[in-house]
Design a protein around this motif. Sequence first.
Motif, PDB file in Angstrom:
ATOM      1  N   THR A 159       0.866  -1.174   0.000  1.00 21.07           N
ATOM      2  CA  THR A 159       0.000   0.000   0.000  1.00 21.07           C
ATOM      3  C   THR A 159       0.903   1.224   0.000  1.00 21.07           C
ATOM      4  O   THR A 159       1.757   1.368   0.885  1.00 21.07           O
ATOM      5  N   VAL A 160       0.740   2.056  -0.994  1.00 23.16           N
ATOM      6  CA  VAL A 160       1.668   3.162  -1.232  1.00 23.16           C
ATOM      7  C   VAL A 160       0.914   4.481  -1.331  1.00 23.16           C
ATOM      8  O   VAL A 160       0.043   4.647  -2.194  1.00 23.16           O
ATOM      9  N   GLY A 161       1.244   5.410  -0.451  1.00 16.36           N
ATOM     10  CA  GLY A 161       0.669   6.742  -0.513  1.00 16.36           C
ATOM     11  C   GLY A 161       1.462   7.624  -1.447  1.00 16.36           C
ATOM     12  O   GLY A 161       2.700   7.577  -1.469  1.00 16.36           O
TER      13      GLY A 161
ATOM     14  N   ALA B 126      -2.235   3.047   7.259  1.00 17.86           N
ATOM     15  CA  ALA B 126      -1.560   1.742   7.226  1.00 17.86           C
ATOM     16  C   ALA B 126      -0.793   1.545   5.919  1.00 17.86           C
ATOM     17  O   ALA B 126      -0.934   0.527   5.225  1.00 17.86           O
ATOM     18  N   LEU B 127       0.051   2.515   5.586  1.00 17.95           N
ATOM     19  CA  LEU B 127       0.812   2.477   4.338  1.00 17.95           C
ATOM     20  C   LEU B 127       2.171   1.823   4.543  1.00 17.95           C
ATOM     21  O   LEU B 127       2.769   1.905   5.621  1.00 17.95           O
ATOM     22  N   ASP B 128       2.668   1.194   3.490  1.00 15.33           N
ATOM     23  CA  ASP B 128       4.030   0.655   3.505  1.00 15.33           C
ATOM     24  C   ASP B 128       5.051   1.700   3.075  1.00 15.33           C
ATOM     25  O   ASP B 128       6.202   1.676   3.535  1.00 15.33           O
TER      26      ASP B 128
ATOM     27  N   PHE C 159      -2.441   1.952  -4.476  1.00 13.06           N
ATOM     28  CA  PHE C 159      -2.053   3.355  -4.342  1.00 13.06           C
ATOM     29  C   PHE C 159      -3.150   4.137  -3.625  1.00 13.06           C
ATOM     30  O   PHE C 159      -4.342   3.886  -3.808  1.00 13.06           O
ATOM     31  N   VAL C 160      -2.721   5.102  -2.814  1.00 10.30           N
ATOM     32  CA  VAL C 160      -3.626   6.050  -2.146  1.00 10.30           C
ATOM     33  C   VAL C 160      -3.103   7.445  -2.448  1.00 10.30           C
ATOM     34  O   VAL C 160      -1.902   7.708  -2.268  1.00 10.30           O
ATOM     35  N   TRP C 161      -3.965   8.329  -2.927  1.00  6.71           N
ATOM     36  CA  TRP C 161      -3.542   9.701  -3.175  1.00  6.71           C
ATOM     37  C   TRP C 161      -3.693  10.499  -1.880  1.00  6.71           C
ATOM     38  O   TRP C 161      -4.751  10.522  -1.269  1.00  6.71           O
TER      39      TRP C 161
END
Length: 204
Positions: free
Chosen positions: A17-19, A44-46, A112-114
Motif C-alpha cells: 500500500t503506497v501513498g 496503514a501504508l508501507d 495506491f492512495v492519493w
Amino acid sequence: MVAIKAWTGLPVRAGMTVGLLGGSFDPAHEGHLQISRVALKRFALDRVVWLVSPGNPLKARGPAALVKRIAHARALVTDPRIIVSDVEARIGTRYTAATLDALRAAHPGVRFVWLMGADNLQQFHLWDRWQDILRAVPLGVLARPGWRQSALHSRTARQYRQHMLPATASQLLPMHVPPVWCFVNMPMTAQSSTAIRARGDWRE
C-alpha cells in the motif's frame, strides 16, 4: 520477493500500500514529513512517495529548479519508507490523473492512495480529470491549519459525502474500492513552503 523497479524507478512491489504525495516541494519542509508520518500510520501504508512535480499547472509562477528541489527533499528525508521521486519529469506527466494512469499500469498489484492536505481538497474540483482521480484510487486527506471547515464543505466533499470513510476506520482506506475518501486530523504545523520563500530562506 524482489521489488519491482519498472521504468518509474519506484521501489514498490505487488501487495504494497503506497501513498502518493504530489506537489512542487518548493521547498520540502518538516510539514511534509509530518503529513507523511501521519499518513503512514493512519492509512496503514508501507511507503509514501513524494512526487516532486516539474511544475504546478495551477500556479502562474514556476518553482525552483527540479534538481534543487529533489536534492533538498532527499537531504531532509531520513525515514526509508518515504521515497522522493522525480517520476513525473521522467515519464512526462504534469497532471495527477495522467500520473496515476502511468503508475497503476506500471505497478499492477500495488494499492495506491492519493494523499493531500485539506487545503488541496478545497480546490480539488479544479484539477484536471478530478473525478477520474477519485474513481482510480482512494483519497487520504490530512488536516491543515485553517482549512478543515472549508475542505469539509468543499464541492468534492459535498458531492462525494456518501463515499467518506470515518476517520476511525482510516487504516482500512487502501482496501476500499474507489471512490472513497477519508479525512483525518493531525497535530498542526504552520510551516509552509510559501512562508519559507517569503522569509528568503530558499533561494535559487
